[in-house]
Design an enzyme around this catalytic site. Structure first.
Site, PDB file in Angstrom:
ATOM      1  CE  LYS A 189      69.251  71.098  12.216  1.00  0.00           C
ATOM      2  NZ  LYS A 189      70.522  70.125  12.738  1.00  0.00           N
TER       3      LYS A 189
ATOM      4  CG  ASP B  11      76.657  71.719  16.434  1.00  0.00           C
ATOM      5  OD1 ASP B  11      75.997  71.944  15.260  1.00  0.00           O
ATOM      6  OD2 ASP B  11      75.761  70.995  17.300  1.00  0.00           O
TER       7      ASP B  11
ATOM      8  CE1 TYR C 156      77.407  47.449   7.117  1.00  0.00           C
ATOM      9  CE2 TYR C 156      76.866  45.413   6.275  1.00  0.00           C
ATOM     10  CZ  TYR C 156      76.623  46.438   7.399  1.00  0.00           C
ATOM     11  OH  TYR C 156      75.969  46.376   8.289  1.00  0.00           O
TER      12      TYR C 156
ATOM     13  CD  GLU D 228      81.804  47.758   7.682  1.00  0.00           C
ATOM     14  OE1 GLU D 228      81.853  47.364   6.414  1.00  0.00           O
ATOM     15  OE2 GLU D 228      81.092  47.112   8.655  1.00  0.00           O
TER      16      GLU D 228
HETATM   17  N1  DSN Z   1      66.130  69.036  15.905  1.00  0.00           N
HETATM   18  C1  DSN Z   1      67.237  69.970  15.503  1.00  0.00           C
HETATM   19  C2  DSN Z   1      66.937  71.480  15.499  1.00  0.00           C
HETATM   20  O1  DSN Z   1      65.521  71.316  15.119  1.00  0.00           O
HETATM   21  O2  DSN Z   1      67.347  72.193  15.739  1.00  0.00           O
HETATM   22  C3  DSN Z   1      68.616  69.864  16.224  1.00  0.00           C
HETATM   23  O3  DSN Z   1      69.011  68.691  16.584  1.00  0.00           O
END
Ligand code: DSN
Length: 419
Positions: free
Chosen positions: A225, A196, A51, A53
């Site tokens: 991603k 974003d 933990y 915090e």
């Molecule tokens: N689920 C993601 C996407 O596929 O773009 C975004 O939240």
């Protein structure tokens, strides 16, 4: 034998199944990727026990020597990658990062100008089904008929609604973004700016897309991603918002950060700082361009007129299929995509007119233009033969054969837990 195999055969069987699925199939979901063995290893470390915090040097619990080290490393590397004044690496994923970012600058009832989901936006950008939409007043802009962001319309709406925040960044939009123009619009009406960059982070880090970080007040992203890190989120901001952002993430919204995940973020950011990552980002775009050209030749209708990034949004209605039918057929052929709404879609989100595809995962496996040509042809064949189980099974075998030559990083017998 691994500890999981020994102790919990049910979970072990699922892991082995997923490993086989990932190794034998083609991953075209634009938001997915394969992490490196080092990132995978960092995720499965003892940092999950701790933990912590608070923030490095200012924690509420003892024993933070090493959590401070990894969190500081992740922060410094992220700053370097994007040229950020301040970074918070604790958001658990993209939606929590966005919510914490909103609350660092907005009061309930404030107005936000963001893009409509069906035109490429995201649920957390004010879709009516989200809690966030009940707290803030979201006004939604759309793309033009031709499919690009309508900056004139953003300017008109900004003047009319005087939003506290203008939000850029999309999950299905395939064109470059003019952040400089948006910053000018925001300044002219006194709005703050947020981007974003969840989908684009890796391309921005690799120098292949415009970077909003030096311009915008707030920039959020996921780390899993195109950036190819562990599943997680991050907020970057200008110095004047540093305190507000940190307070908003903790204690405003989250509890203890997941330090195993933060350690994996540090490893991934270290990888993204290497010259090879620039080459990776370049190849993602080259592969997407090849897919665009091939699919267009095959008669597919590409939204937004094509791509400048890693993804394509495709209207499959002229192929006499729905997005759901195409997704199912492609799945049976060993090609994973997601059904997706297209701009002004007459259909519903669970059975929309389109599919979304992306090249980050295939590129991580080392696939290049020649493979993209094959994949586009298989996609066409699978959608045309979507009721022909035999044909779909035949494509699946061919896909499997191709995949053998392009192993997924981190999947192999070289790992102590038999990943
Ligand atoms: N689920 C993601 C996407 O596929 O773009 C975004 O939240």
């Amino acid at each position: 034998m691994s500890a999981i195999q020994n102790q919990d055969p049910a979970v072990y069987t699922a892991i082995v199944g997923e490993k086989k699925r990932e190794a034998e199939g083609l991953e075209l979901i634009a938001s997915e990727n394969y992490v490196s063995p080092a990132v995978l290893e960092a995720l499965g470390t003892v940092f999950t026990n701790k933990y912590s915090e608070g923030y490095p040097g200012k924690r509420y619990y003892g024993g933070q020597t090493y959590t401070d080290q990894v969190e500081s490393l992740a922060i410094e590397r992220a700053k370097q990658l994007f040229g950020a004044d301040h970074v918070n690496v604790q958001p658990l994923s993209g939606a929590p990062a966005n919510i914490a970012a909103y609350f660092s600058i907005l009061e309930p009832g404030d107005t936000v100008l963001g893009m409509d989901l069906s035109h490429g936006g995201h649920l957390t950008h004010g879709h009516p089904v989200t809690y966030i939409a009940k707290l803030f007043k979201f006004i939604r802009y759309k793309t033009t008929e031709e499919g690009s962001i309508d900056y004139d319309e953003i300017e008109r709406m900004a003047k009319e609604h005087k939003p506290k925040l203008i939000l850029m960044g999309y999950s299905a939009y395939s064109r470059e973004i003019d952040y400089t123009r948006v910053k000018k619009i925001a300044d002219s009406v006194g709005s703050l700016t947020m981007a974003d960059i969840a989908h684009l982070a890796g391309l921005i880090a690799g120098g292949e897309m415009n970077n909003p970080v030096p311009l915008f007040d707030l920039v959020t992203t996921t780390t899993h991603k195109t950036l190819r890190g562990p599943r997680g989120g991050m907020i970057m901001c200008k110095s004047h918002l540093a305190k507000a952002v940190d307070k908003s993430v903790f204690p405003g919204f989250q509890g203890g950060p997941h330090e195993n995940n933060i350690a994996a973020k540090a490893v991934a950011f270290g990888e993204a700082l290497k010259p090879e990552f620039k080459e990776y980002a370049r190849q993602i775009k080259k592969n997407a361009k090849t897919m665009e050209n091939e699919l267009r030749e095959l008669g597919f209708k590409l939204m937004f007129g094509g791509t400048d990034n890693h993804l394509l949004l495709i209207d499959v209605s002229n192929k006499n299929a729905t997005g759901k039918e195409a997704e199912i057929a492609l799945d049976k052929a060993g090609i994973t995509v997601n059904k997706n709404m297209i701009p002004n879609d007459p259909r519903s989100p669970m059975d929309p007119s389109g599919i979304r595809i992306g090249t980050p995962a295939m590129t991580t496996r080392g696939m290049k233009e020649a493979e993209m040509v094959k994949v586009a042809k298989w996609m066409d064949l699978a959608i045309a033969n979507r009721t022909n189980e035999q044909e779909l099974a035949k494509i699946k075998e061919e896909v499997k054969e191709l995949c053998k030559g392009f192993p997924v990083p981190g999947i192999g017998n070289d790992s102590p837990i038999n990943r």
